[in-house]
Design an enzyme around this catalytic site. Structure first.
Site, PDB file in Angstrom:
ATOM      1  N   TYR A 146     -17.642  47.840  33.598  1.00 29.30           N
ATOM      2  CA  TYR A 146     -16.453  47.143  32.857  1.00 29.30           C
ATOM      3  C   TYR A 146     -17.049  46.822  31.654  1.00 29.30           C
ATOM      4  O   TYR A 146     -18.108  46.505  31.069  1.00 29.30           O
ATOM      5  CB  TYR A 146     -16.278  45.848  33.548  1.00 29.30           C
ATOM      6  CG  TYR A 146     -15.144  44.977  32.942  1.00 29.30           C
ATOM      7  CD1 TYR A 146     -13.855  45.505  32.985  1.00 29.30           C
ATOM      8  CD2 TYR A 146     -15.450  43.778  32.269  1.00 29.30           C
ATOM      9  CE1 TYR A 146     -12.813  44.696  32.431  1.00 29.30           C
ATOM     10  CE2 TYR A 146     -14.241  43.205  31.808  1.00 29.30           C
ATOM     11  CZ  TYR A 146     -12.898  43.554  31.758  1.00 29.30           C
ATOM     12  OH  TYR A 146     -12.099  43.008  31.117  1.00 29.30           O
ATOM     13  N   ASP A 241     -23.785  48.531  26.760  1.00 24.92           N
ATOM     14  CA  ASP A 241     -23.136  47.461  26.841  1.00 24.92           C
ATOM     15  C   ASP A 241     -23.983  46.347  27.625  1.00 24.92           C
ATOM     16  O   ASP A 241     -24.039  46.292  28.621  1.00 24.92           O
ATOM     17  CB  ASP A 241     -21.847  47.581  27.397  1.00 24.92           C
ATOM     18  CG  ASP A 241     -20.871  46.398  27.545  1.00 24.92           C
ATOM     19  OD1 ASP A 241     -21.099  45.465  26.943  1.00 24.92           O
ATOM     20  OD2 ASP A 241     -19.684  46.564  28.165  1.00 24.92           O
ATOM     21  N   LYS A 269     -20.777  37.016  25.905  1.00 20.46           N
ATOM     22  CA  LYS A 269     -21.349  35.981  26.747  1.00 20.46           C
ATOM     23  C   LYS A 269     -22.119  34.903  26.508  1.00 20.46           C
ATOM     24  O   LYS A 269     -22.054  34.093  25.589  1.00 20.46           O
ATOM     25  CB  LYS A 269     -21.553  36.571  28.167  1.00 20.46           C
ATOM     26  CG  LYS A 269     -20.422  37.449  28.738  1.00 20.46           C
ATOM     27  CD  LYS A 269     -20.350  37.956  30.136  1.00 20.46           C
ATOM     28  CE  LYS A 269     -19.012  38.087  30.534  1.00 20.46           C
ATOM     29  NZ  LYS A 269     -18.773  39.667  30.857  1.00 20.46           N
TER      30      LYS A 269
HETATM   31  C1  LIG Z   1     -17.703  40.455  30.388  1.00 22.52           C
HETATM   32  C2  LIG Z   1     -18.073  41.746  29.785  1.00 22.52           C
HETATM   33  C3  LIG Z   1     -17.329  42.462  28.693  1.00 22.52           C
HETATM   34  C4  LIG Z   1     -15.868  41.664  28.353  1.00 22.52           C
HETATM   35  O1  LIG Z   1     -16.141  40.513  27.421  1.00 22.52           O
HETATM   36  P1  LIG Z   1     -15.038  39.552  27.141  1.00 22.52           P
HETATM   37  O2  LIG Z   1     -15.594  38.689  26.240  1.00 22.52           O
HETATM   38  O3  LIG Z   1     -14.425  39.151  28.455  1.00 22.52           O
HETATM   39  O4  LIG Z   1     -13.823  40.349  26.486  1.00 22.52           O
HETATM   40  C5  LIG Z   1     -17.444  43.761  28.363  1.00 22.52           C
HETATM   41  N1  LIG Z   1     -18.559  44.225  28.903  1.00 22.52           N
HETATM   42  C6  LIG Z   1     -19.422  43.644  29.904  1.00 22.52           C
HETATM   43  C7  LIG Z   1     -20.544  44.301  30.182  1.00 22.52           C
HETATM   44  C8  LIG Z   1     -18.819  42.537  30.266  1.00 22.52           C
HETATM   45  O5  LIG Z   1     -19.665  41.884  31.332  1.00 22.52           O
END
Ligand SMILES: *Cc1c(COP(=O)(O)O)cnc(C)c1O
Length: 433
Positions: A146, A241, A269
């Site tokens: 994601y 990511d 995060k």
């Molecule tokens: C949570 C998450 C996102 C998205 O971040 P948001 O602040 O919710 O937009 C993107 N990549 C990873 C791996 C994530 O866990």
């Protein structure tokens, strides 16, 4: 032992009148586990308190940011002080320099960094940058990873490994989908096939180096090295990511743990200490393409926001100054995982547990979970029962089988004992009904 959720239920009714589904982000609605979400009143350290007055041991921790526990005094103080000087200027501030320097120090592959407001913004911007830098249109996404809700990431696998993706949300166009190529996690051959079928057309490969958004899934030995090699050979920008793994698995994230240097990294995060923050950064040569230095446009009215920077700086500084936090926390979660498996065996159960550092979750399947296909074989209905059995025992888990749990350093030994007891009772309950 019976928690009442009557106030939360009433709030959820009310919320649905003006908020789609009653929530501002879908996973919060408990759709994957049934029932109604708890409405949170406050949290402190390792504990969350809901509107009904129930107390829970926190294993979501805002999906990661609260790695040192809720309402940490250093973060709270930094935010309180910053807000007195006005919440936003839309002009440069000194904290942004400090933040950039600290990120580059903690994550050495990052030579330059741009602050944004969410993980979604970070990944969207990183892919645009990779496209601008390479002059190519397509990118590879790994199934089950994601990367936020940008259009080009909301893509499902097409009919074959080398076909284009197709939109998996209404509102995403076929035109967008055709530039997103998909490959299963942990499967290098699929990447080679995509690269060979699309010569000189692939700008980037983006991956969660440890997946957390299909449950916790670890890269097989050699997988990340293989990706690095292919990307280097083919001039593809490798994007890690690390919105979830950054500052969680280690100071320097998964790239430090596995010793792989990506070209770009996306963060979120933990980096905001609980405030809305994201960042993308990496090789200077690539980052210099970002406007106003370069021509790849990306902007933000509230980017580098003073309060958000104060919170993030406070949390990252603590992590940077106390690296032993990781060792202690990771050891505790490793031990907990072994003990949960021991309990399962004593009950005649052999579910799969994936764990690395302070990311872990059980999968309700007995087969190994190594990619999205194997994760999908889990008994999600049984997970739903387990989730509620744990909630009733005061343990707040991510409300989906396909999410990692996030532990915090605020958990005491008594809390770990409580989790084990709750786990045993929950497992017994859901296997006898
Ligand atoms: C949570 C998450 C996102 C998205 O971040 P948001 O602040 O919710 O937009 C993107 N990549 C990873 C791996 C994530 O866990």
């Amino acid at each position: 032992m019976s928690f009442s959720f009557s106030k939360s239920q009433a709030y959820f009714e009310a919320a649905q009148k003006q908020i789609p589904g009653g929530v501002n982000s879908p996973v919060r609605a408990f759709k994957a586990v049934g029932g109604t979400p708890i409405f949170v009143k406050r949290a402190q350290g390792a504990y969350l308190f809901d509107e009904d007055g129930n107390r829970y041991i926190e294993l979501i921790n805002s999906w990661g940011p609260m790695i040192l526990g809720h309402a940490h005094p250093a973060v709270t103080e930094a935010v309180s002080r910053a807000v007195l000087d006005s919440p936003s200027f839309g002009a440069p501030t000194v904290r942004e320099i400090e933040m950039a320097a600290l990120i580059c120090k903690m994550v050495p592959s990052i030579e330059k960094v741009r602050m944004v407001n969410s993980g979604t913004e970070a990944t969207m911007s990183a892919v645009r940058l990779a496209r601008g830098y390479t002059g190519r249109d397509k990118f590879i996404k790994i199934e089950g990873c994601y990367h936020g809700h940008g259009d080009s990431f909301l893509i499902a696998a097409g009919s074959g490994a080398i076909t284009f993706g197709k939109p998996n949300s209404p509102g995403v166009t076929e035109g967008t989908a055709k530039d997103t190529l998909l490959a299963p996690y942990n499967y290098l051959e699929a990447i080679e096939n995509l690269v060979n079928a699309n010569p000189n057309q692939i700008a980037a490969l983006i991956i969660e180096p440890v997946a957390g958004n299909m449950g916790c899934i670890l890269p097989k030995k050699g997988y990340l090295e293989g990706l690095r090699k292919i990307c280097t050979e083919k001039g593809i920008v490798l994007i890690f990511d690390e919105v979830m793994t950054g500052f969680r698995l280690a100071k320097g994230g998964a790239q430090e743990v596995f010793g792989i240097t990506p070209d770009l990294t996306t963060l979120g995060k933990i980096i905001g200490g609980g405030l809305p923050v994201g960042a993308y950064g990496g090789k200077k040569e690539i980052m210099d393409y970002v406007s106003p230095q370069g021509s790849v446009y990306q902007a933000g009215t509230l980017s580098g926001n003073p309060i958000a920077m104060a919170a993030g700086l406070a949390l990252l500084s603590l992590l940077d100054a106390n690296p032993e936090v990781y060792h202690t926390l990771n050891t505790k979660v490793t031990e907990l995982t072994a003990e949960m498996q021991q309990i399962d065996r004593s009950l005649g159960l052999t579910y799969t547990y994936n764990q690395i550092g302070s990311m872990m979750n059980p999968f309700f399947t007995t087969a190994p979970v190594e990619d999205f296909e194997s994760a999908k074989k889990c008994d999600t209905a049984l997970f739903g029962k387990y989730f509620h059995a744990m909630l009733q025992r005061g343990v707040y888990l991510a409300p989906s089988q396909f999410e990692s749990w996030f532990f915090s350093a605020a958990l005491s030994d008594a809390d770990y004992e409580h989790i084990l007891k709750a786990h045993k009772a929950a497992m017994m309950e859901i296997h006898t009904a």
